[in-house]
Design an enzyme around this catalytic site. Structure first.
Site, PDB file in Angstrom:
ATOM      1  N   GLY A   1      -3.167  17.867  -4.389  1.00 55.80           N
ATOM      2  CA  GLY A   1      -3.798  18.710  -4.509  1.00 55.80           C
ATOM      3  C   GLY A   1      -5.896  18.321  -5.547  1.00 55.80           C
TER       4      GLY A   1
ATOM      5  N   GLY B   1      -8.846  18.535  -3.973  1.00 55.21           N
ATOM      6  CA  GLY B   1      -9.908  19.277  -2.462  1.00 55.21           C
ATOM      7  C   GLY B   1     -10.109  19.774  -4.339  1.00 55.21           C
ATOM      8  CB  SER B   2      -9.887  22.644  -6.299  1.00 56.52           C
ATOM      9  OG  SER B   2      -8.244  21.889  -6.929  1.00 56.52           O
TER      10      SER B   2
ATOM     11  CG  ASP C   1       3.343  26.355  -1.280  1.00 54.07           C
ATOM     12  OD1 ASP C   1       3.358  24.912  -1.972  1.00 54.07           O
ATOM     13  OD2 ASP C   1       3.508  26.721  -1.433  1.00 54.07           O
TER      14      ASP C   1
ATOM     15  CG  ASN D   1      -4.560  15.762  -9.491  1.00 55.61           C
ATOM     16  OD1 ASN D   1      -5.135  16.400 -10.340  1.00 55.61           O
ATOM     17  ND2 ASN D   1      -5.083  16.835  -8.083  1.00 55.61           N
TER      18      ASN D   1
ATOM     19  CE1 TYR E   1       0.674  21.793 -16.298  1.00 53.65           C
ATOM     20  CE2 TYR E   1      -0.081  21.865 -18.430  1.00 53.65           C
ATOM     21  CZ  TYR E   1      -0.038  21.547 -17.665  1.00 53.65           C
ATOM     22  OH  TYR E   1      -0.805  20.436 -17.466  1.00 53.65           O
TER      23      TYR E   1
ATOM     24  CE  LYS F   1       1.570  18.581 -15.942  1.00 55.29           C
ATOM     25  NZ  LYS F   1       1.048  17.829 -14.449  1.00 55.29           N
TER      26      LYS F   1
END
Length: 256
Positions: free
Chosen positions: A19, A21-22, A68, A95, A160, A164
């Site tokens: 992840g 790129g943003s 993905d 990340n 989520y 985490k």
């Protein structure tokens, strides 16, 4: 990217970021590029424009692969491509995540499995895949992103939060398993970082005010606030630090 610290040993290192790129991931990519590292990253959406900008600004182009991360075989092949391009991956940053809100009572088995396929499963299988080459390279650093949401006991995204929290356990057991190979495994625990996604979907005047009231430091976090801590965990500046959770949240939760 960073005004506060320089980690010279990161120059020339082969870094792989999920992840990258943003959001927070883009800031991490830029931070490692500015340190002179060779960065490869995966992301579902196209990041070519971001890579073009990084090349212009840092004369150091990251290697982007569309992926993905729920497709573990493809994710592993991207790691192989990164190693072929820049050498054995010596820094792995897990990340990527998805914190889409959901309720327990209407969440299906398929929803749960997808959530963990994004938020937890990649942390295990990227580590599994990178360890042999890290071991051959003489060691490395793995940084697993968790979230302060589990420490706060937040409602609104239970799968989520569970993922985490599990990342902390995974980090500790992998640190023990691979410590003899000079591979350090630590967790980075961000608070509420106000990326574009957060601002667009969930930040309101009331929620921002309430959250800031819970912080010791009265300033909202932005993506760049996470960069230096990540570089530190990747660098030999933290060479005897492993199995730890570093919280960067402005002083909401604590560990220890």
């Amino acid at each position: 990217m960073t005004e506060y610290a320089t980690f010279h040993d990161l120059a020339g290192q082969s870094v792989f970021i999920t992840g990258g790129g943003s959001g927070i991931g883009a800031s991490l990519t830029e931070g490692f590029l500015a340190a002179g590292a060779h960065v490869s990253f995966v992301q579902r959406s196209d990041a070519t424009e971001f890579c073009d900008r990084m090349e212009r600004e840092h004369a150091n182009r990251p290697h982007f692969m569309k992926c993905d991360i729920t497709d573990v075989d493809h994710l592993k092949s991207c790691m192989d491509e990164a190693a072929d391009k820049f050498g054995a991956i010596t820094v792995l940053v897990n990340n990527a995540a998805n914190d889409t809100r959901h309720d327990t009572l209407d969440y299906s088995v398929e929803d749960w499995d997808w959530n963990h396929a994004v938020n937890l499963r990649p942390h295990f299988f990227t580590t599994q895949h990178v360890v042999p080459r890290m071991r051959a390279a003489g060691g490395g650093a793995i940084v697993n992103f968790s979230s302060a949401s589990y420490g706060m006991g937040n409602a609104g995204y239970p799968a989520y939060v569970a993922a985490k929290a599990a990342i902390l356990g995974l980090t500790r057991t992998h640190a023990r398993e691979f410590g003899p190979d000079a591979i350090r495994v630590n967790a980075l625990v961000p608070g509420w970082v106000l990326t574009d996604r957060q601002m667009d979907l969930w930040a309101t005047e009331d929620s921002l005010r309430e959250h800031l009231n819970g912080q010791c430091l009265k300033e909202h976090l932005v993506a760049r606030d996470i960069v230096d801590a990540t570089l530190f965990l990747a660098s030999k500046a933290s060479r005897m630090m492993t199995a730890q959770a570093m919280v960067v949240d402005g002083g909401v939760v604590f560990t220890g």
